[in-house]
Design an enzyme around this catalytic site. Sequence first.
Site, short mmCIF file in Angstrom:
data_model
loop_
_atom_site.label_atom_id
_atom_site.label_comp_id
_atom_site.label_asym_id
_atom_site.label_seq_id
_atom_site.Cartn_x
_atom_site.Cartn_y
_atom_site.Cartn_z
N HIS A 67 0.81 -1.22 0.00
CA HIS A 67 0.00 0.00 0.00
C HIS A 67 0.85 1.27 0.00
O HIS A 67 0.31 2.38 -0.11
CB HIS A 67 -1.00 -0.01 1.16
CG HIS A 67 -0.42 0.28 2.51
ND1 HIS A 67 -0.08 -0.70 3.42
CD2 HIS A 67 -0.14 1.45 3.12
CE1 HIS A 67 0.38 -0.16 4.52
NE2 HIS A 67 0.35 1.16 4.36
N ASP A 112 -0.11 -7.58 1.63
CA ASP A 112 0.44 -6.23 1.73
C ASP A 112 1.96 -6.27 1.82
O ASP A 112 2.55 -5.95 2.85
CB ASP A 112 -0.18 -5.50 2.92
CG ASP A 112 0.07 -4.00 2.87
OD1 ASP A 112 0.53 -3.50 1.82
OD2 ASP A 112 -0.17 -3.32 3.89
N SER A 206 4.31 2.56 8.11
CA SER A 206 3.99 1.49 7.16
C SER A 206 5.19 1.12 6.32
O SER A 206 5.97 1.98 5.89
CB SER A 206 2.86 1.94 6.22
OG SER A 206 1.64 2.01 6.90
#
EC number: 3.4.21.-
Length: 260
Positions: A67, A112, A206
Site C-alpha cells: 500500500h 500487503d 507502514s
Amino acid sequence: MVLIRVLANLLILQLSYAQKSSELVIGGVECDINEHRFLVALYELTSMTFLCGGTLINQEWVVTAAHCDRLQLYLYIGMHDKYVKFDDEQGREPIEKYFYNCSNNLTTRDKDIMLIRLDRPVDNSTHIAPLSLPSRPPSVGSVCRVMGWGAISPSRDVLPDVPHCVNINLVNNAECRRAYPRLPATSRTLCAGVMQGGIDSCNRDSGGPLICDGQFQGVVNWGGNPCAQPNMPALYTKVYDYNDWIRSITAGNTTAACPP
C-alpha cells in the site's frame, strides 16, 4: 535533488499538523544511529513527500508494504535525520516492483508486501547494511523492535525528523482476532503491540521492519485509529511466509512471481 528535498521537507513540516496518513511509532524514543542501517525511507518523487519505511535485504532489493506504492518513488538508504544528510547516505529510484499475487485465498491485507529493485546497488557503509530474511518463524511473546519516521502522537498529526524505535510483544492469534474479528484464521499477518496501550506503530511507519529476537519478521501493515489503543495491537505482514517468493524474485525468477 538535495535542494528539492530540503524545500519539500520544509513544506511538509509546515503542513504536518494538518495531515493524516498511514503509520508512526508511539511511545518510543529516537533510534540509535547505528541500529537501523537497513531502514529505508520512501518518498513520493514529484512532491518529495515522505510516505513509508522499508527494509534493505541486500544491495539492490528493498521490502516494504504494497500500500506504499506510488507511480513515482524515491528511496533514501542510510538516512537518519530528514534534514541532515550523512556523507554515506544514498538515494535510489525503483527499476522494478513486484507484488504478491499467488493466492486468491488471501485478502488484500494478507498480500500487503512489495519488493523493490533499486536502479543500482548500494554500497555497505557506516550507516548502510542489509538485514537478512528470517531463518525461522517468530514465536508468540517474542520481544520485537519496530522503527520508523511515522507519527509519534495517537492522533497521527505529529511527524518526527528522526526515526523512533520501541519494543513491543508478539500477540497470539486469539487476542489478535478479538481485536480484528474479520481477520481470517489463516491470515499471513502478525499482531504485535502492548495490550495496555500507549505504545504502537502508527501513520507512515507502514512498510518498515518488525524485528523479533534479532530477525526480520514483519512489515508494518495497519492498525487502529487512533494509534496505540488498549487491546488493539497493530498488524504486520509475516515475512517468513513470503521467504520463498522473495528469494525466487530476487534470484531472477520474475516471470512466475510466485514461490516454486
